[in-house]
Motif scaffolding. Sequence first.
Motif: not given
Ligand SMILES: Nc1ncnc2c1ncn2[C@@H]1O[C@H](COP(=O)(O)OP(=O)(O)OP(=O)(O)O)[C@@H](O)[C@H]1O
Length: 465
Positions: A128, A132-134, A139, A166-172, A228, A325-326, A329
């Motif tokens: 992460y 690798t973040y688009v 965002n 969820s799955g929108l890239g916050k953890t990333h 979270d 996004i999860r 992928e």
């Molecule tokens: N803008 C982005 N570019 C590339 N990959 C992304 C992007 N946003 C999300 N991803 C990928 O999507 C997947 C889910 O992202 P992530 O776990 O960061 O989401 P999250 O918002 O933290 O979700 P949660 O709230 O469920 O924890 C990861 O594999 C992450 O790398």
Amino acid sequence: MADIPLTEAWHQALDSLDPSSVGPAHAAFLANTKPLGDIEGTILLAVPNEFTKSFIENRLSGELTAALQNFLSRNLRIAVTVDSSLEEEPQPQAVPEIPLAQPPTQSPSTPGTFSIDTAETTQLNPKYLFDTYVIGPSNRFAHAAAVAVAEAPAKAYNPLFIYGGSGLGKTHLLHAIGHYALSLYPHLGVRYVNSEEFTNDFINAIREDRTEEFQRKYRQVDILLIDDIQFIQGKEQTVEEFFHTFNTLHNANKQVVITSDLPPKHLSGFEDRLRSRFEWGLLTDVQPPDLETRIAILQKKAAAENIEVPPEVLEFIASRISANIRELEGSMLRVTAFANLTGNPIDLQLATMVLKDIISDPEDQEITAALIMGQTAAYFGVTMDQLCSTDRSRTMVEARQIAMYLCRELTDLSLPRIGETFGGRDHTTVMHANKKITGLMAERRETFNHVTELTNRIKNKARGN
Ligand SMILES: Nc1ncnc2c1ncn2[C@@H]1O[C@H](COP(=O)(O)OP(=O)(O)OP(=O)(O)O)[C@@H](O)[C@H]1O
């Protein structure tokens, strides 16, 4: 006071704001706002982005309403709408100063060297990165703020609070901040933690009389990345402990970055004093990505994995899956794994066939861990208790890992929550299961078939069939 045009009154109201209540980043965006009109006493304001909208709604609405009332000499309310065409320069302001001796010489995309030792103490996932973040309209602000925080910890925005579904890239983004900050300032203490782990750690520390050690771990860092935060809501003692952790760090001029599924004002189970602290720095959201961004994410992912996927297939997948996004992928993985296993080229026909049953319908009922576990147990001829047990026979391990993989892909549950659901396992076990099944799907037809068949059954149940 004489009648003055709305636009002029708006500018006067902005000029009258106390500069100490508006930081430089907000000021730049406020300059790009405009009043659209007066609808029965409600002044509708257009602002360039969600970030400005939430800033006005959460922080300035009282002050601005009073100022406008004063300049227009009548009672009114304000309502805010986003018009992205007002956006000029989307980067939050340049950071005021670089806090530590070494100037940043690398771009945000350079992760720097990253040893296993570092990974263990920081808990950062090497995948992460900002690289690798688009970045897309959904965002852009969150990304720019994250870069600013990594470049000048505790100087740019403190705390930085990122919220969204969820799955929108916050953890990333959280991990990317950690990596980039460490690449610029290698001696910094950085720690990533999910709030559920924070809770477990805290409970264990109390039980084992190790609270001092616990406090050292979380209070003696330069950057705390806490993911979270909603999971500690209502857990009074943990919230209290986090409140002190936050205060200690903030007072010592250390950076805190927090993610959550909701903005602070909608987070229940937190006292106001903590919620208001969440708003001290910068609030920013991440939205579901638009089609172009989804395609770009898949392109980047395919390139990173060295897989050639024709553009029409990327577009097909991206157009079918939009909210998470999860899942996006995961869908590409299924298509490429199937092509690999069967020796077929990756084309539209194959993608349509592989994804036909897994595409969700908005009418579908929510997929729960219980549904996934029930279906998986029945499919493998085992019981739910066995799935959660410590039985390590081959079938059981496979069934358990597939169920965990599906929970990760098809539900909003976090890694620690999934671990808990499967008999109180650690989140690293879930991460391992996820990685294992992702790899096996591309290598073993049997695993691919199990996962596909189970997904179909689960989706069918969720459709009420
Ligand atoms: N803008 C982005 N570019 C590339 N990959 C992304 C992007 N946003 C999300 N991803 C990928 O999507 C997947 C889910 O992202 P992530 O776990 O960061 O989401 P999250 O918002 O933290 O979700 P949660 O709230 O469920 O924890 C990861 O594999 C992450 O790398």
